[in-house]
Structures are given as structure tokens and as C-alpha cells.
Enzyme design. Structure first.
Site, mmCIF file in Angstrom:
data_model
loop_
_atom_site.group_PDB
_atom_site.id
_atom_site.type_symbol
_atom_site.label_atom_id
_atom_site.label_comp_id
_atom_site.label_asym_id
_atom_site.label_seq_id
_atom_site.Cartn_x
_atom_site.Cartn_y
_atom_site.Cartn_z
ATOM 1 N N GLY A 115 112.536 59.209 -47.102
ATOM 2 C CA GLY A 115 112.485 58.208 -46.044
ATOM 3 C C GLY A 115 112.846 58.830 -44.702
ATOM 4 O O GLY A 115 112.685 60.050 -44.503
ATOM 5 N N ASP A 140 112.210 50.286 -48.167
ATOM 6 C CA ASP A 140 112.446 49.623 -46.875
ATOM 7 C C ASP A 140 111.178 49.509 -46.023
ATOM 8 O O ASP A 140 111.129 48.693 -45.103
ATOM 9 C CB ASP A 140 113.512 50.389 -46.066
ATOM 10 C CG ASP A 140 114.811 50.547 -46.826
ATOM 11 O OD1 ASP A 140 115.052 49.747 -47.748
ATOM 12 O OD2 ASP A 140 115.587 51.470 -46.503
HETATM 13 O O1 F6P Z 1 116.784 53.100 -48.147
HETATM 14 C C1 F6P Z 1 116.760 52.498 -49.381
HETATM 15 C C2 F6P Z 1 118.000 51.701 -49.617
HETATM 16 O O2 F6P Z 1 117.887 51.146 -50.899
HETATM 17 C C3 F6P Z 1 118.325 50.644 -48.563
HETATM 18 O O3 F6P Z 1 117.538 49.494 -48.723
HETATM 19 C C4 F6P Z 1 119.783 50.459 -48.786
HETATM 20 O O4 F6P Z 1 120.411 50.001 -47.609
HETATM 21 C C5 F6P Z 1 120.259 51.832 -49.129
HETATM 22 O O5 F6P Z 1 119.142 52.532 -49.607
HETATM 23 C C6 F6P Z 1 121.340 51.910 -50.161
HETATM 24 O O6 F6P Z 1 121.819 53.222 -50.151
HETATM 25 P P1 F6P Z 1 122.649 53.959 -51.287
HETATM 26 O O7 F6P Z 1 121.688 54.391 -52.350
HETATM 27 O O8 F6P Z 1 123.235 55.130 -50.593
HETATM 28 O O9 F6P Z 1 123.649 52.981 -51.785
#
Ligand code: F6P
Length: 345
Positions: A115, A140
């Protein structure tokens, strides 16, 4: 290697939060590179961490079989940001290690699947002289330069099913049901699944909401004998700094302001897990195969993208550091408002 020679050996890494479709992309790159071009393909473990630590595995045609439908990433991932966490002056810096290992592994190109954060690092590596091709992935859907990322369609399907399931229980108990969805600072996931799931109120970060508007809207529905309401909330909406969850905050506020019985569901990582939808399998396969074709023609420093339904590519320099957000006049927002959906304004 000579500047015009076809690349012989390529690496693939997957970084940042996982999403459905990554393995389909790895398969798309790997199979095209091996079958069409006779290249050697290695998979770098756990995102940029694997390049820092020189951890990798060889990918063969047979090791790429059977992964099309698998969720997650067979290579592992991490949120390592090598250009950010590279302060220790005594040790060799992480970017320097990555460049050294790229050379030692004899790579002619590195494909970075990720991303916004990953694509920024990919751009910096490209500026540092490595041959890089980027592939956008995230639930996202917020990567600049492409109309869509794979992972998004699967997440919309999962979130929509969750909203569908809330309708019957909300109706039985005559409650307000709040559901918090992911999306980081973008509202794509909440907007698409909110509309697909028939959400009455949809709150996204790009549209500042007024709590009184939501209150009046929900009370009006209650007075019109609509027994329940569904409120879809993106995780990234603005909430007071001491609050931890947008869904919990909005649910509490609604209950305080309207007196209506309210419940909250925070859908969480369910949105990222499991098998990719057919659309994501197709998009990821197309992105992967296109990346291999770009490598063969030495078209580096770019990200594969889809624009107006066509597969294309954009320079990483244009993508890095930007986020694609929902515009206020987004067609789906406008049409949904015309149908009476409340966006809190
Ligand atoms: O970017 C993808 C995502 O799932 C977002 O929607 C969310 O805010 C974030 O990653 C969660 O991050 P992590 O995997 O670090 O908890």
C-alpha cells in the site's frame, strides 16, 4: 548486467497490512516470469525486513501452484519502514543493507507489493538505483494513481455481508446498529459496503459530520415507525483524541443524544482475512502478469495501475507520499444522498 539485457533473476516482496489477493499477484508475476520469460524468481520474506536480513526462498512454478485462492501472503509481511527506522549511525544503515543484499542476491529487479507506505519505500529504493516495480494492494483502496487496489473488493464483500446480517437482528430488537469498518484515513470501504448494505447513516473521514444532524435523522426515522437504523462508521472519522474507537464513540453519542437503544460491532481483521473474491483474483493476476511484462521490457520505477478499466502504469514518483481519498462530490456519495442516506451533514 548490461543495460539492455533482459532481466534474469527477480525478487518479490509483500509489505504492510495483508489483504486477499496478494498470493494471486505473486502467482501472476512468478508464473509469467518463469513460463513466458524463463526468469528465476525469489520471494523475500516478511517485507523489507527480509531484504535487510537477507531472508528469502526460491519460487518455482510448482511452489506457485495452489496459491491463487489463499488469503494472506505466502511470503509473510511486516510494517518495517527501512528509511524511517535507520537512525543508528554506527551500524550499516538499513537502506544500505538492502542495496547490498539486492546485489548479493543477483537481482535484476525487485517487485514491491504493498500500500502507500510500501510504495513510498519502493520509490526511495528506486531513487537509490534499484530496479523496482510496484503493485498496489490494500483493502483501503487509497493508493494514488490507480482507480482500484486488489483486496478492496473482497473486503467490501465481507463488510457488506456483516451489514446484511445486522439488519435482521436490528429489526428484531428495534435498535440502532453501529458498525465500524477499516479503511485507515479513507472512507472507500465504509462508503461502498455502506451503500451495498443499505446503511441509513454512513460516516467517512472525508465528510465532516455533525452529531445533531445524525440525531435528527435517526429520531425522524424512529418517529416514522422505521423500527431500526444501520449506522456505518469508517475507523478514520474525526473523534475526540481521548476516544479509541470511532464506532464505540458514535454509538455512545447516538444513545446519549436520542435515547434509542444502540449496539456496536467493530468488524476488525475479519475484513482482511480469507480467500480473495473472484474480482480480486482477476485484478491481482492481471497486475502480477503486467508487472512481469514490465520487468521484461525494463520498464522500472513504476507502479502497475488500473485506470478507466485499463491496466496501465504510473511512475512511483507520482504515487509516493500521496493518498487517494473520497471526493466530496463522489458520484456514489451524491446518488446516495439523493436517495436519503445521511452522511452526517
Ligand atoms: O491498511 C490496511 C489496514 O487494515 C487499515 O484498514 C487499518 O487501519 C490498518 O491496516 C491496521 O493495521 P495493523 O495491521 O497494523 O493493525
Amino acid at each position: 548486467m548490461g543495460k539492455n539485457k533482459r532481466p534474469q533473476r527477480i525478487g518479490i516482496l509483500t509489505a504492510g497490512g495483508d489483504c486477499p489477493g496478494i498470493n494471486a499477484a505473486i502467482r501472476g508475476i512468478g508464473k509469467t516470469a518463469i513460463v513466458k520469460y524463463g526468469m528465476e524468481v525469489i520471494g523475500i520474506s516478511d517485507g523489507f525486513l527480509g531484504l535487510i536480513n537477507k531472508e528469502y526462498l526460491t519460487l518455482t512454478e510448482s511452489s506457485l501452484s495452489g496459491i491463487l485462492t489463499l488469503g494472506g501472503t505466502i511470503l509473510g509481511t511486516s510494517r518495517e519502514k527501512p528509511f524511517k527506522n535507520s537512525k543508528n549511525k554506527k551500524e550499516i544503515s538499513k537502506p544500505a543493507l538492502m542495496i547490498e543484499h539486492y546485489e548479493q542476491l543477483g537481482l535484476d529487479c525487485l517487485v514491491c507489493i504493498g500500500g502507500n507506505g510500501t510504495l513510498k519505500t519502493a520509490h526511495l529504493l528506486s531513487q537509490a538505483g534499484l530496479n523496482i516495480v510496484g503493485i498496489p494492494k490494500t483493502i483501503d483502496n487509497d493508493v494514488w494513481g490507480t482507480d482500484v487496489t486488489f483486496g478492496f473488493d473482497s473486503a467490501v464483500n465481507i463488510a457488506t455481508e456483516a451489514i446484511d446480517r445486522l439488519h435482521s437482528t436490528a429489526n428484531s430488537h428495534k435498535r440502532i446498529m453501529v458498525i465500524e469498518l477499516m479503511g485507515h484515513n479513507a472512507g472507500w470501504l465504509a462508503l461502498f459496503s455502506g451503500v451495498a448494505g443499505g446503511g441509513d447513516v454512513i460516516l467517512i473521514p472525508e465528510i465532516p459530520y455533525d452529531e445533531d444532524v445524525i440525531k435528527e435523522y435517526l429520531l425522524k426515522r424512529a418517529h416514522e415507525n422505521k423500527p431500526y437504523s444501520i449506522v456505518v462508521v469508517a475507523e478514520g472519522i474525526k473523534i475526540p483524541s481521548k476516544e479509541k474507537s470511532s464506532g464505540n464513540y458514535i454509538a455512545r453519542k447516538i444513545n446519549e443524544l436520542t435515547g434509542l437503544e444502540t449496539r456496536v460491532t467493530v468488524l476488525g481483521y475479519i475484513q482482511r482475512g480469507g480467500s480473495p473474491s473472484p474480482m480480486d483474483r482477476i485484478l491481482a493476476s492481471k497486475f502480477g502478469a503486467t508487472a512481469a511484462n514490465m520487468i521484461a521490457s525494463r520498464d522500472f520505477g513504476k507502479m502497475v495501475a488500473q485506470k478507466n478499466g485499463e491496466i496501465t502504469s504510473v511512475p512511483l514518483s507520482e504515487v509516493a507520499g500521496k493518498t487517494r481519498l473520497v471526493e466530496q462530490n463522489n458520484d456514489l456519495v451524491v446518488r446516495s444522498r439523493e436517495m436519503g442516506t445521511c452522511f452526517g451533514i
